[in-house]
Design a protein around this motif. Structure first.
Motif, PDB file in Angstrom:
ATOM      1  N   PHE A   1       0.835  -1.195   0.000  1.00 11.57           N
ATOM      2  CA  PHE A   1       0.000   0.000   0.000  1.00 11.57           C
ATOM      3  C   PHE A   1       0.872   1.249   0.000  1.00 11.57           C
ATOM      4  CE2 PHE A   1       0.178   1.649   4.355  1.00 11.57           C
ATOM      5  CZ  PHE A   1       0.648   0.563   5.074  1.00 11.57           C
ATOM      6  N   VAL A   2       0.314   2.299  -0.621  1.00 17.34           N
ATOM      7  CA  VAL A   2       0.995   3.594  -0.667  1.00 17.34           C
ATOM      8  C   VAL A   2       0.111   4.550   0.115  1.00 17.34           C
ATOM      9  CG1 VAL A   2       1.879   5.433  -2.137  1.00 17.34           C
ATOM     10  CG2 VAL A   2       1.929   3.058  -2.939  1.00 17.34           C
ATOM     11  N   ASP A   3       0.598   4.983   1.277  1.00 13.76           N
ATOM     12  CA  ASP A   3      -0.243   5.767   2.177  1.00 13.76           C
ATOM     13  C   ASP A   3      -0.236   7.239   1.778  1.00 13.76           C
ATOM     14  OD1 ASP A   3      -1.934   6.324   4.203  1.00 13.76           O
ATOM     15  OD2 ASP A   3      -0.710   5.415   5.775  1.00 13.76           O
ATOM     16  N   GLY A   4      -1.018   7.559   0.738  1.00 12.54           N
ATOM     17  CA  GLY A   4      -1.031   8.927   0.214  1.00 12.54           C
ATOM     18  C   GLY A   4      -2.062   9.804   0.888  1.00 12.54           C
ATOM     19  N   ASP A   5      -2.138  11.053   0.410  1.00 11.89           N
ATOM     20  CA  ASP A   5      -3.097  12.005   0.924  1.00 11.89           C
ATOM     21  C   ASP A   5      -3.770  12.711  -0.261  1.00 11.89           C
ATOM     22  OD1 ASP A   5      -4.432  13.251   2.913  1.00 11.89           O
ATOM     23  OD2 ASP A   5      -2.839  14.654   3.430  1.00 11.89           O
ATOM     24  N   PRO A   6      -5.063  12.758  -0.415  1.00 13.09           N
ATOM     25  CA  PRO A   6      -6.075  12.322   0.568  1.00 13.09           C
ATOM     26  C   PRO A   6      -6.436  10.843   0.481  1.00 13.09           C
ATOM     27  CG  PRO A   6      -7.169  13.328  -1.307  1.00 13.09           C
ATOM     28  CD  PRO A   6      -5.688  13.394  -1.586  1.00 13.09           C
ATOM     29  N   ARG A   7      -5.843  10.108  -0.477  1.00  7.13           N
ATOM     30  CA  ARG A   7      -6.201   8.703  -0.648  1.00  7.13           C
ATOM     31  C   ARG A   7      -5.025   7.790  -0.392  1.00  7.13           C
ATOM     32  NH1 ARG A   7      -9.528   7.333  -6.002  1.00  7.13           N
ATOM     33  NH2 ARG A   7     -11.553   7.972  -5.278  1.00  7.13           N
ATOM     34  N   THR A   8      -5.317   6.598   0.076  1.00  4.78           N
ATOM     35  CA  THR A   8      -4.294   5.562   0.160  1.00  4.78           C
ATOM     36  C   THR A   8      -4.624   4.517  -0.896  1.00  4.78           C
ATOM     37  OG1 THR A   8      -3.778   5.920   2.457  1.00  4.78           O
ATOM     38  CG2 THR A   8      -3.383   3.726   1.642  1.00  4.78           C
ATOM     39  N   SER A   9      -3.581   3.963  -1.509  1.00  4.21           N
ATOM     40  CA  SER A   9      -3.788   2.967  -2.551  1.00  4.21           C
ATOM     41  C   SER A   9      -3.330   1.598  -2.034  1.00  4.21           C
ATOM     42  CB  SER A   9      -2.980   3.384  -3.789  1.00  4.21           C
ATOM     43  OG  SER A   9      -3.263   2.525  -4.841  1.00  4.21           O
ATOM     44  N   PHE A  10      -4.294   0.713  -1.838  1.00  3.22           N
ATOM     45  CA  PHE A  10      -3.988  -0.648  -1.390  1.00  3.22           C
ATOM     46  C   PHE A  10      -3.978  -1.569  -2.608  1.00  3.22           C
ATOM     47  CE2 PHE A  10      -5.931   1.341   2.315  1.00  3.22           C
ATOM     48  CZ  PHE A  10      -5.130   0.910   3.368  1.00  3.22           C
ATOM     49  N   THR A  11      -2.944  -2.390  -2.735  1.00  5.13           N
ATOM     50  CA  THR A  11      -2.898  -3.384  -3.817  1.00  5.13           C
ATOM     51  C   THR A  11      -3.286  -4.745  -3.250  1.00  5.13           C
ATOM     52  OG1 THR A  11      -1.116  -2.172  -4.878  1.00  5.13           O
ATOM     53  CG2 THR A  11      -1.432  -4.450  -5.585  1.00  5.13           C
ATOM     54  N   GLY A  12      -4.305  -5.343  -3.872  1.00  6.99           N
ATOM     55  CA  GLY A  12      -4.793  -6.636  -3.384  1.00  6.99           C
ATOM     56  C   GLY A  12      -4.544  -7.760  -4.374  1.00  6.99           C
ATOM     57  N   LYS A  13      -4.078  -8.876  -3.837  1.00  4.19           N
ATOM     58  CA  LYS A  13      -3.845 -10.070  -4.659  1.00  4.19           C
ATOM     59  C   LYS A  13      -5.056 -10.998  -4.507  1.00  4.19           C
ATOM     60  CE  LYS A  13      -1.165 -14.027  -3.897  1.00  4.19           C
ATOM     61  NZ  LYS A  13      -0.110 -14.658  -3.149  1.00  4.19           N
ATOM     62  N   ILE A  14      -5.499 -11.579  -5.635  1.00  4.79           N
ATOM     63  CA  ILE A  14      -6.661 -12.464  -5.586  1.00  4.79           C
ATOM     64  C   ILE A  14      -6.286 -13.782  -4.909  1.00  4.79           C
ATOM     65  CG2 ILE A  14      -8.360 -13.750  -6.957  1.00  4.79           C
ATOM     66  CD1 ILE A  14      -8.021 -11.578  -9.135  1.00  4.79           C
ATOM     67  N   VAL A  15      -7.050 -14.127  -3.880  1.00  2.61           N
ATOM     68  CA  VAL A  15      -6.813 -15.364  -3.158  1.00  2.61           C
ATOM     69  C   VAL A  15      -7.859 -16.409  -3.544  1.00  2.61           C
ATOM     70  CG1 VAL A  15      -6.764 -16.397  -0.840  1.00  2.61           C
ATOM     71  CG2 VAL A  15      -5.791 -14.126  -1.200  1.00  2.61           C
ATOM     72  N   HIS A  16      -9.070 -15.925  -3.825  1.00  2.00           N
ATOM     73  CA  HIS A  16     -10.173 -16.847  -4.117  1.00  2.00           C
ATOM     74  C   HIS A  16     -11.291 -16.067  -4.804  1.00  2.00           C
ATOM     75  CE1 HIS A  16     -12.808 -20.274  -3.582  1.00  2.00           C
ATOM     76  NE2 HIS A  16     -13.712 -19.529  -2.977  1.00  2.00           N
ATOM     77  N   GLU A  17     -12.003 -16.728  -5.730  1.00  2.57           N
ATOM     78  CA  GLU A  17     -13.156 -16.091  -6.369  1.00  2.57           C
ATOM     79  C   GLU A  17     -14.286 -17.100  -6.452  1.00  2.57           C
ATOM     80  OE1 GLU A  17     -12.313 -12.621  -9.163  1.00  2.57           O
ATOM     81  OE2 GLU A  17     -11.124 -14.258 -10.006  1.00  2.57           O
ATOM     82  N   GLN A  18     -15.508 -16.606  -6.295  1.00  4.93           N
ATOM     83  CA  GLN A  18     -16.654 -17.514  -6.294  1.00  4.93           C
ATOM     84  C   GLN A  18     -17.859 -16.832  -6.937  1.00  4.93           C
ATOM     85  OE1 GLN A  18     -17.160 -18.938  -2.296  1.00  4.93           O
ATOM     86  NE2 GLN A  18     -18.585 -20.530  -2.930  1.00  4.93           N
ATOM     87  N   THR A  19     -18.583 -17.584  -7.768  1.00  6.55           N
ATOM     88  CA  THR A  19     -19.810 -17.063  -8.382  1.00  6.55           C
ATOM     89  C   THR A  19     -21.006 -17.706  -7.694  1.00  6.55           C
ATOM     90  OG1 THR A  19     -18.678 -16.765 -10.475  1.00  6.55           O
ATOM     91  CG2 THR A  19     -21.073 -16.881 -10.559  1.00  6.55           C
ATOM     92  N   HIS A  20     -22.007 -16.875  -7.389  1.00  7.24           N
ATOM     93  CA  HIS A  20     -23.172 -17.371  -6.653  1.00  7.24           C
ATOM     94  C   HIS A  20     -24.449 -17.359  -7.484  1.00  7.24           C
ATOM     95  CE1 HIS A  20     -20.518 -16.913  -3.244  1.00  7.24           C
ATOM     96  NE2 HIS A  20     -20.282 -15.686  -3.647  1.00  7.24           N
ATOM     97  N   ALA A  21     -24.523 -16.413  -8.438  1.00  2.00           N
ATOM     98  CA  ALA A  21     -25.743 -16.285  -9.258  1.00  2.00           C
ATOM     99  C   ALA A  21     -25.352 -15.645 -10.578  1.00  2.00           C
ATOM    100  CB  ALA A  21     -26.771 -15.418  -8.525  1.00  2.00           C
ATOM    101  N   PRO A  22     -26.130 -15.896 -11.653  1.00  4.11           N
ATOM    102  CA  PRO A  22     -25.764 -15.318 -12.950  1.00  4.11           C
ATOM    103  C   PRO A  22     -26.035 -13.818 -13.009  1.00  4.11           C
ATOM    104  CG  PRO A  22     -27.802 -16.581 -13.118  1.00  4.11           C
ATOM    105  CD  PRO A  22     -27.314 -16.767 -11.726  1.00  4.11           C
ATOM    106  N   PHE A  23     -25.250 -13.117 -13.824  1.00  7.39           N
ATOM    107  CA  PHE A  23     -25.494 -11.705 -14.125  1.00  7.39           C
ATOM    108  C   PHE A  23     -26.550 -11.674 -15.222  1.00  7.39           C
ATOM    109  CE2 PHE A  23     -24.091  -8.085 -16.932  1.00  7.39           C
ATOM    110  CZ  PHE A  23     -24.606  -7.079 -16.124  1.00  7.39           C
ATOM    111  N   ARG A  24     -27.637 -10.967 -15.004  1.00  4.87           N
ATOM    112  CA  ARG A  24     -28.771 -11.003 -15.936  1.00  4.87           C
ATOM    113  C   ARG A  24     -28.836  -9.808 -16.882  1.00  4.87           C
ATOM    114  NH1 ARG A  24     -30.245 -16.227 -16.040  1.00  4.87           N
ATOM    115  NH2 ARG A  24     -31.141 -16.971 -14.102  1.00  4.87           N
ATOM    116  N   GLY A  25     -27.755  -9.020 -16.949  1.00  2.73           N
ATOM    117  CA  GLY A  25     -27.743  -7.915 -17.912  1.00  2.73           C
ATOM    118  C   GLY A  25     -27.834  -6.557 -17.244  1.00  2.73           C
TER     119      GLY A  25
END
Ligand SMILES: Cc1cc2nc3c(=O)[nH]c(=O)nc-3n(C[C@H](O)[C@H](O)[C@H](O)COP(=O)(O)O)c2cc1C
Length: 194
Positions: free
Chosen positions: A104-128
């Protein structure tokens, strides 16, 4: 530089508070080289939570009440435990991604966090796409910036977005819209026919 040209995805980020309570907030996140950038302003609960607990969930939901609710004091959405991180995801998410913060880069006024994907799951279809859902998201962004925007700008944008609401909204969108309109009016901005 890659960041400047990258699409921003409007999602719900769920973090954990120091006492382990889930906290969900709308955030515009960016995918860069297979990682996600989350950029909360300071001060915010999302910033504090991510600094303390370096894991979070990205929720992809078409229930726009969660977006409008976060800005109008309705945050009590049901959650379920994550699979691979210590965290929670929204019960009404169509899918979710579990992230580990790797930098993460602790900036001002925003901080930028970099996230690595650990797991992904789909629960329901996207209907448009639904125009009223987009209108609620736009109105939520306006509502989150009321103190920075002139009243006329808010009035013009709401007048335009109302067309999509009137033509295409379902019950969830109407409910979310009504919460946002009440908040805008409570801020002293007059709205026509809303
Ligand atoms: C569509 C949308 C996108 C947003 N994106 C961000 C963002 O990227 N960073 C941010 O700090 N706030 C963003 N906001 C505003 C926050 O959701 C709002 O201020 C929220 O209350 C965050 O504060 P919290 O972490 O204390 O709950 C966004 C709001 C909306 C409606």
């Amino acid at each position: 530089m890659a960041q400047l040209n990258s699409k921003i995805h409007e999602v719900i980020v769920t973090t954990l508070s120091q006492t382990g309570e889930p906290h969900s907030a709308p955030m515009g996140i960016t995918e860069v080289n297979g990682h996600f950038l989350i950029q909360p302003f300071k001060p915010s609960a999302t910033y504090e939570n991510l600094k303390h607990h370096r894991q979070c969930t990205i929720n992809y939901t078409d229930d726009v009440r969660v977006f409008a609710g976060s800005l109008t004091g309705r945050r009590d959405w049901p959650t379920l435990p994550c699979q691979k991180i210590e965290g929670q995801y929204l019960e009404q998410a169509l899918s979710h991604t579990e992230l580990e913060v790797i930098d993460f880069v602790d900036g001002d006024p925003r901080t930028s966090f970099t996230g690595k994907i650990v797991h992904e799951q789909t629960h329901a279809p996207f209907r448009g796409f639904n125009r009223a859902q987009s209108a609620v998201i736009e109105a939520a962004v306006l509502t989150s910036r009321l103190s920075m925007l002139p009243a006329e700008k808010v009035q013009q944008e709401i007048a335009y977005l109302t067309i999509a609401i009137e033509k295409t909204a379902g019950e969830r969108e109407l409910e979310a819209w009504s919460w946002l309109m009440t908040k805008i009016k409570d801020a002293g901005i007059e709205l026509q026919n809303v």
